[in-house]
Design a protein around this motif. Structure first.
Motif, short mmCIF file in Angstrom:
data_model
loop_
_atom_site.label_atom_id
_atom_site.label_comp_id
_atom_site.label_asym_id
_atom_site.label_seq_id
_atom_site.Cartn_x
_atom_site.Cartn_y
_atom_site.Cartn_z
N ASP A 128 0.85 -1.19 0.00
CA ASP A 128 0.00 0.00 0.00
C ASP A 128 0.89 1.24 0.00
O ASP A 128 1.24 1.76 1.07
N PRO A 129 1.26 1.75 -1.18
CA PRO A 129 2.18 2.89 -1.24
C PRO A 129 1.61 4.18 -0.67
O PRO A 129 2.36 5.00 -0.14
N VAL A 130 0.29 4.36 -0.73
CA VAL A 130 -0.31 5.59 -0.20
C VAL A 130 -0.14 5.66 1.31
O VAL A 130 0.32 6.66 1.86
N ARG A 131 -0.50 4.55 2.01
CA ARG A 131 -0.36 4.52 3.48
C ARG A 131 1.12 4.50 3.87
O ARG A 131 1.50 5.07 4.89
N THR A 132 1.96 3.84 3.07
CA THR A 132 3.39 3.83 3.35
C THR A 132 3.93 5.26 3.35
O THR A 132 4.64 5.67 4.28
N ARG A 133 3.59 6.02 2.32
CA ARG A 133 4.06 7.42 2.23
C ARG A 133 3.47 8.27 3.35
O ARG A 133 4.16 9.13 3.90
N TYR A 134 2.21 8.03 3.68
CA TYR A 134 1.58 8.79 4.76
C TYR A 134 2.37 8.63 6.06
O TYR A 134 2.71 9.61 6.73
N TRP A 135 2.65 7.38 6.43
CA TRP A 135 3.34 7.14 7.69
C TRP A 135 4.80 7.55 7.61
O TRP A 135 5.37 8.01 8.61
N ALA A 136 5.44 7.43 6.45
CA ALA A 136 6.82 7.90 6.30
C ALA A 136 6.87 9.42 6.49
O ALA A 136 7.78 9.95 7.15
N ALA A 137 5.89 10.14 5.93
CA ALA A 137 5.83 11.60 6.11
C ALA A 137 5.58 11.95 7.57
O ALA A 137 6.15 12.91 8.10
N ASN A 138 4.74 11.16 8.24
CA ASN A 138 4.48 11.37 9.66
C ASN A 138 5.77 11.22 10.47
O ASN A 138 6.04 12.02 11.37
N VAL A 139 6.57 10.22 10.12
CA VAL A 139 7.85 10.01 10.80
C VAL A 139 8.75 11.22 10.60
O VAL A 139 9.34 11.75 11.55
N ARG A 140 8.88 11.67 9.36
CA ARG A 140 9.75 12.82 9.07
C ARG A 140 9.26 14.09 9.74
O ARG A 140 10.05 14.90 10.20
N GLU A 141 7.95 14.26 9.80
CA GLU A 141 7.39 15.44 10.45
C GLU A 141 7.71 15.45 11.94
O GLU A 141 8.06 16.47 12.51
N ARG A 142 7.62 14.29 12.56
CA ARG A 142 7.86 14.18 14.00
C ARG A 142 9.33 14.09 14.34
O ARG A 142 9.72 14.40 15.46
#
Length: 156
Positions: A128-142
């Motif tokens: 699921d690339p959409v959810r993968t990118r969502y959580w990767a962005a969340n990691v980078r944001e935090r």
């Protein structure tokens, strides 16, 4: 240990110490002792489940994390228990289930950035690339110092 070798918390602490040192076999011995002394000690059972899972004993880890969640459904570390459940699925190649549990973990109160990393990896494994990118962005944001590329094919 000298004062009370039957204190479950002391045995738990010894188990966590060996876990932090990377000695999973010795860690499990202490955690098993802790939970045999106090069979309802949810924190000890959760720590045992995590250690079993990273030691490659995913089914045992799942059984114990499920027990910990039943014993302490309002636990402040419930997000970590959910994350451990996700990790048991990852270890057993059950990628879709891993993604479901990781999503629950990452959305739970108190979930820290490492839980978001687990969610990103679980979704990547589940395709699921959409959810993968969502959580990767969340990691980078935090955690802005996190690597720009968390997984192959996942970038900023």
């Amino acid at each position: 240990m000298d004062l009370d070798p039957l204190d479950p918390f002391v045995n738990f602490t010894m188990g966590r110490t060996f876990w932090l040192e990377g000695d999973l076999d010795r860690s499990l011995g202490w955690l098993e002792r802790s939970t045999s002394i106090s069979p309802n000690y949810a924190q000890g059972i959760y720590a045992r489940a995590w250690t079993e899972t990273i030691a490659g004993r995913g089914l045992e880890g799942r059984r114990h994390v499920d027990l910990a969640m039943r014993l302490s459904p309002l636990d402040p570390l419930y997000y970590a228990m959910l994350g451990t459940r996700a990790f048991t699925h990852m270890m057993l190649g059950e990628d879709a289930l891993a993604a479901e549990w990781a999503e629950r973990a990452a959305r739970s109160p108190g979930a820290h950035v490492l839980i978001a990393m687990i969610a990103s990896v679980a979704h990547a494994l589940a395709g699921d690339p959409v959810r993968t990118r969502y959580w990767a962005a969340n990691v980078r944001e935090r955690n802005p110092s996190s690597p720009r590329r968390l997984l192959p094919g996942v970038s900023r």
